[in-house]
Design a protein around this motif. Structure first.
Motif, mmCIF file in Angstrom:
data_model
loop_
_atom_site.group_PDB
_atom_site.id
_atom_site.type_symbol
_atom_site.label_atom_id
_atom_site.label_comp_id
_atom_site.label_asym_id
_atom_site.label_seq_id
_atom_site.Cartn_x
_atom_site.Cartn_y
_atom_site.Cartn_z
ATOM 1 N N ARG A 1 52.436 46.085 -112.240
ATOM 2 C CA ARG A 1 51.090 46.309 -112.874
ATOM 3 C C ARG A 1 50.611 44.882 -113.132
ATOM 4 O O ARG A 1 51.289 44.309 -114.242
ATOM 5 N N LEU A 2 49.444 44.709 -113.327
ATOM 6 C CA LEU A 2 48.784 43.563 -114.079
ATOM 7 C C LEU A 2 48.633 43.927 -115.396
ATOM 8 O O LEU A 2 47.787 44.753 -115.672
ATOM 9 N N LYS A 3 49.235 43.380 -116.027
ATOM 10 C CA LYS A 3 49.197 43.332 -117.600
ATOM 11 C C LYS A 3 47.828 42.701 -118.299
ATOM 12 O O LYS A 3 47.244 43.481 -119.059
ATOM 13 N N ALA A 4 47.851 41.770 -118.026
ATOM 14 C CA ALA A 4 46.629 40.768 -118.747
ATOM 15 C C ALA A 4 46.273 39.597 -118.019
ATOM 16 O O ALA A 4 47.217 38.900 -117.398
ATOM 17 N N ILE A 5 45.059 39.102 -118.006
ATOM 18 C CA ILE A 5 44.671 37.651 -117.550
ATOM 19 C C ILE A 5 43.960 37.291 -118.742
ATOM 20 O O ILE A 5 42.681 37.750 -119.250
#
Length: 241
Positions: free
Chosen positions: A174-178
């Motif tokens: 899962r993409l956590k943050a950018i």
């Protein structure tokens, strides 16, 4: 139209608020670090890259000129994932409104006063006054994510849905943050350790096969594949070392 990654563009009608001629010391150049964090079955994996943004009033460079020169230097973020996979965050973004460069992405995230005034925003970010840093990149301004089924084969490049990493990498991803933040560190280089000159030579030949043929005959639709639509400049603006 605005220049990106070293190309000139013109804005008619003076639609943007521009500063006069100003050099680097005038605050029209800044660097920022973008960090990509991914949740995986083995914990959080992350990678980052430092970019340099330069925004100049074209009138400061060419007498009588109107518009902007906006240049972005840097390279794609590489995040190593379990099982030998890698996800890349490109210099191209997913923004569907035409703002497909990281200058816009960084300014709109870092500068609360950003109102399409690229030169003034670059000056504010360079001074560090009134910024939001670090700041999270909104979904509509995320960099484009890709991966390779085989890192040695340009034709194996595939898009990665930032809202569904599991579709590309499996359960637990899962993409956590950018995030972005202002920095004075050097522009990131070294992607040629992963993608070398032979890789780019092969990629160039693939793109050439998709270009219109002499005499107006199109043997293939114009850039019909992802590997045709992408180029080396989407991965790096820097020369191989």
């Amino acid at each position: 139209m605005m220049a990106r990654r070293g190309f000139f563009g013109v804005v008619v009608g003076g639609a943007m608020a521009l500063l006069g001629a100003c050099g680097v010391s005038g605050g029209d150049t800044y660097r920022f670090k973008m960090t990509l964090e991914v949740d995986t079955p083995e914990g959080v994996k992350s990678g980052s890259s430092v970019y340099e943004v330069e925004a100049k009033n074209v009138a400061a460079l060419t007498p009588g000129g109107v518009g902007l020169l906006v240049n972005v230097r840097g390279e794609a973020i590489s995040v190593d994932l379990p099982e030998g996979r890698t996800v890349f965050a490109l210099l191209k973004t997913v923004n569907a409104k035409g703002h497909d460069d990281l200058a816009y992405t960084s300014m709109v995230a870092l500068d609360p006063l950003f109102r399409w005034d690229y030169v003034e925003s670059a000056a504010r970010i360079a001074t560090g006054v009134g910024l939001t840093s670090p700041a999270e990149v909104l979904p509509e301004n995320r960099p484009m994510l890709v991966t390779f089924k085989d890192i040695a084969d340009p034709t194996s490049v595939v898009l990665v849905d930032p809202d569904d990493l599991a579709a590309s990498f499996g359960a637990g991803y899962r993409l956590k943050a950018i995030t972005v933040q202002v920095t004075d560190k050097p522009v990131t280089v070294g992607i040629e350790k992963r993608l070398d000159n032979n890789f780019w030579s092969t990629w160039g030949k693939i793109r050439q096969q998709e270009l219109p043929r002499p005499g107006g005959v199109m043997a293939n639709p114009y850039f019909k594949t992802l590997q045709g639509r992408l180029s080396r400049n989407d991965f790096t603006t820097e020369n191989s070392k």
